[in-house]
Motif scaffolding. Structure first.
Motif, PDB file in Angstrom:
ATOM      1  N   HIS A   1       0.850  -1.197   0.000  1.00  0.00           N
ATOM      2  CA  HIS A   1       0.000   0.000   0.000  1.00  0.00           C
ATOM      3  C   HIS A   1       0.884   1.246   0.000  1.00  0.00           C
ATOM      4  O   HIS A   1       1.732   1.427   0.873  1.00  0.00           O
ATOM      5  CB  HIS A   1      -0.894  -0.033   1.243  1.00  0.00           C
ATOM      6  CG  HIS A   1      -1.940   1.036   1.277  1.00  0.00           C
ATOM      7  ND1 HIS A   1      -3.119   0.956   0.566  1.00  0.00           N
ATOM      8  CD2 HIS A   1      -1.992   2.213   1.947  1.00  0.00           C
ATOM      9  CE1 HIS A   1      -3.851   2.031   0.803  1.00  0.00           C
ATOM     10  NE2 HIS A   1      -3.187   2.819   1.633  1.00  0.00           N
TER      11      HIS A   1
ATOM     12  N   ASP B   1       0.920   5.293   0.071  1.00  0.00           N
ATOM     13  CA  ASP B   1       0.110   6.458   0.421  1.00  0.00           C
ATOM     14  C   ASP B   1       0.698   7.723  -0.183  1.00  0.00           C
ATOM     15  O   ASP B   1       1.707   8.241   0.295  1.00  0.00           O
ATOM     16  CB  ASP B   1       0.040   6.593   1.947  1.00  0.00           C
ATOM     17  CG  ASP B   1      -0.878   5.556   2.558  1.00  0.00           C
ATOM     18  OD1 ASP B   1      -2.051   5.504   2.154  1.00  0.00           O
ATOM     19  OD2 ASP B   1      -0.418   4.789   3.433  1.00  0.00           O
TER      20      ASP B   1
ATOM     21  N   HIS C   1      -2.774   4.602  -3.183  1.00  0.00           N
ATOM     22  CA  HIS C   1      -3.863   5.360  -2.562  1.00  0.00           C
ATOM     23  C   HIS C   1      -3.559   6.842  -2.734  1.00  0.00           C
ATOM     24  O   HIS C   1      -2.686   7.384  -2.056  1.00  0.00           O
ATOM     25  CB  HIS C   1      -3.928   4.953  -1.078  1.00  0.00           C
ATOM     26  CG  HIS C   1      -4.967   5.678  -0.284  1.00  0.00           C
ATOM     27  ND1 HIS C   1      -5.019   5.617   1.094  1.00  0.00           N
ATOM     28  CD2 HIS C   1      -6.007   6.462  -0.658  1.00  0.00           C
ATOM     29  CE1 HIS C   1      -6.038   6.326   1.534  1.00  0.00           C
ATOM     30  NE2 HIS C   1      -6.647   6.866   0.491  1.00  0.00           N
TER      31      HIS C   1
ATOM     32  N   MET D   1      -4.189  10.397  -2.088  1.00  0.00           N
ATOM     33  CA  MET D   1      -4.851  11.412  -1.262  1.00  0.00           C
ATOM     34  C   MET D   1      -4.449  12.764  -1.840  1.00  0.00           C
ATOM     35  O   MET D   1      -3.629  13.507  -1.274  1.00  0.00           O
ATOM     36  CB  MET D   1      -4.413  11.235   0.202  1.00  0.00           C
ATOM     37  CG  MET D   1      -5.095  10.033   0.841  1.00  0.00           C
ATOM     38  SD  MET D   1      -4.244   9.457   2.304  1.00  0.00           S
ATOM     39  CE  MET D   1      -3.024   8.391   1.540  1.00  0.00           C
TER      40      MET D   1
ATOM     41  N   ASP E   1      -8.825   0.917   5.639  1.00  0.00           N
ATOM     42  CA  ASP E   1      -7.526   1.568   5.828  1.00  0.00           C
ATOM     43  C   ASP E   1      -7.582   2.554   6.990  1.00  0.00           C
ATOM     44  O   ASP E   1      -8.376   3.492   6.966  1.00  0.00           O
ATOM     45  CB  ASP E   1      -7.168   2.300   4.516  1.00  0.00           C
ATOM     46  CG  ASP E   1      -5.811   2.986   4.567  1.00  0.00           C
ATOM     47  OD1 ASP E   1      -5.062   2.795   5.533  1.00  0.00           O
ATOM     48  OD2 ASP E   1      -5.516   3.722   3.600  1.00  0.00           O
TER      49      ASP E   1
END
Ligand code: DX5
Ligand code: ZN
Length: 218
Positions: A32, A34, A65, A67, A174
């Motif tokens: 994962h 970020d 992911h 953001m 998450d």
């Protein structure tokens, strides 16, 4: 049993290569990543060059992911860098449907993330366009936060929505996921668990991976 995608946000930033090697050996299913832009969330982490660097070091799927505000601006670049899954926040997209199409056109799996306060309704008309739904169980921006219990009910509802499509859509959770709450989340229908601190700040990270996945329940 669920899949696990440990988050590099909690790994040692000067040695991601070692973290990747460990994750492969420990049986992680994905990595994962970020990506934070300092605008959609207060924090800034890393971008496309880091994804490209990670891609060279591991065969594990990269679960990216984003953001990031207006992530459609960067989808193609993250796909070219080697992302396997690209997840965007519904709250950050003016044209969510278009962004999901852009992700799929680049050959990646398309995910939608929802902040804890965002209702599942926003997914109603894009269910055919998603491969993954990510329920945030903390407010995004930082690792090591406390799990928000209300998200458990949201996961149950999301699992029902997914079942009614008859399609295989990953249901990812998450934020604050650990060995204690993972069994409840899996029971609620989560199929992919992200864990940062619960893995990398653990005295036995490999055991944490097994326990969170639910291997020890078998
Ligand atoms: C939070 C990130 C998470 C974070 C999870 O904004 O999206 O992926 O790394 O870390 P933990 O598991 O420590 O809450
Ligand atoms: Zn994340």
């Amino acid at each position: 049993m669920a899949l696990i995608a440990p988050s590099l946000l909690s790994a040692e930033f000067t040695n991601f290569a070692a973290a990747l090697e460990f994750l492969e050996q420990a049986g992680a299913d994905m990595v994962h990543c970020d990506v934070m832009d300092g605008l959609f969330v207060p924090n800034i982490t890393f971008g496309q060059p880091m994804i490209a660097a990670l891609r060279k070091k591991t065969k594990l799927p990269l679960d990216v992911h984003l953001m990031v505000q207006d992530p459609g601006r960067y989808v193609a670049e993250f796909a070219d860098a080697g992302a396997d899954i690209i997840t965007v926040h519904a709250e950050a997209c003016t044209h969510l449907h278009r962004t999901l199409q852009q992700i799929r056109e680049k050959g990646c799996k398309a995910g939608v993330a929802l902040n804890p306060a965002t209702p599942l309704d926003v997914l109603e008309y894009v269910m055919n366009d998603v491969d993954l739904i990510l329920c945030m169980s903390v407010n995004p921006g930082f690792g090591g936060q406390k799990f928000i219990p209300a998200v458990l009910e949201k996961v149950r509802k999301a699992a029902k929505m997914i079942a009614s499509t008859g399609r295989e859509i990953l249901l990812e959770v998450d934020g604050g996921v650990n060995e204690e709450n993972a069994p409840e989340l899996i029971k609620a229908g989560a199929t992919l668990l992200v864990a940062g601190n619960a893995v990398f700040k653990n005295t036995d990270p490999a055991a944490a991976i097994r326990h969170i996945k639910g291997d020890t329940l078998l």
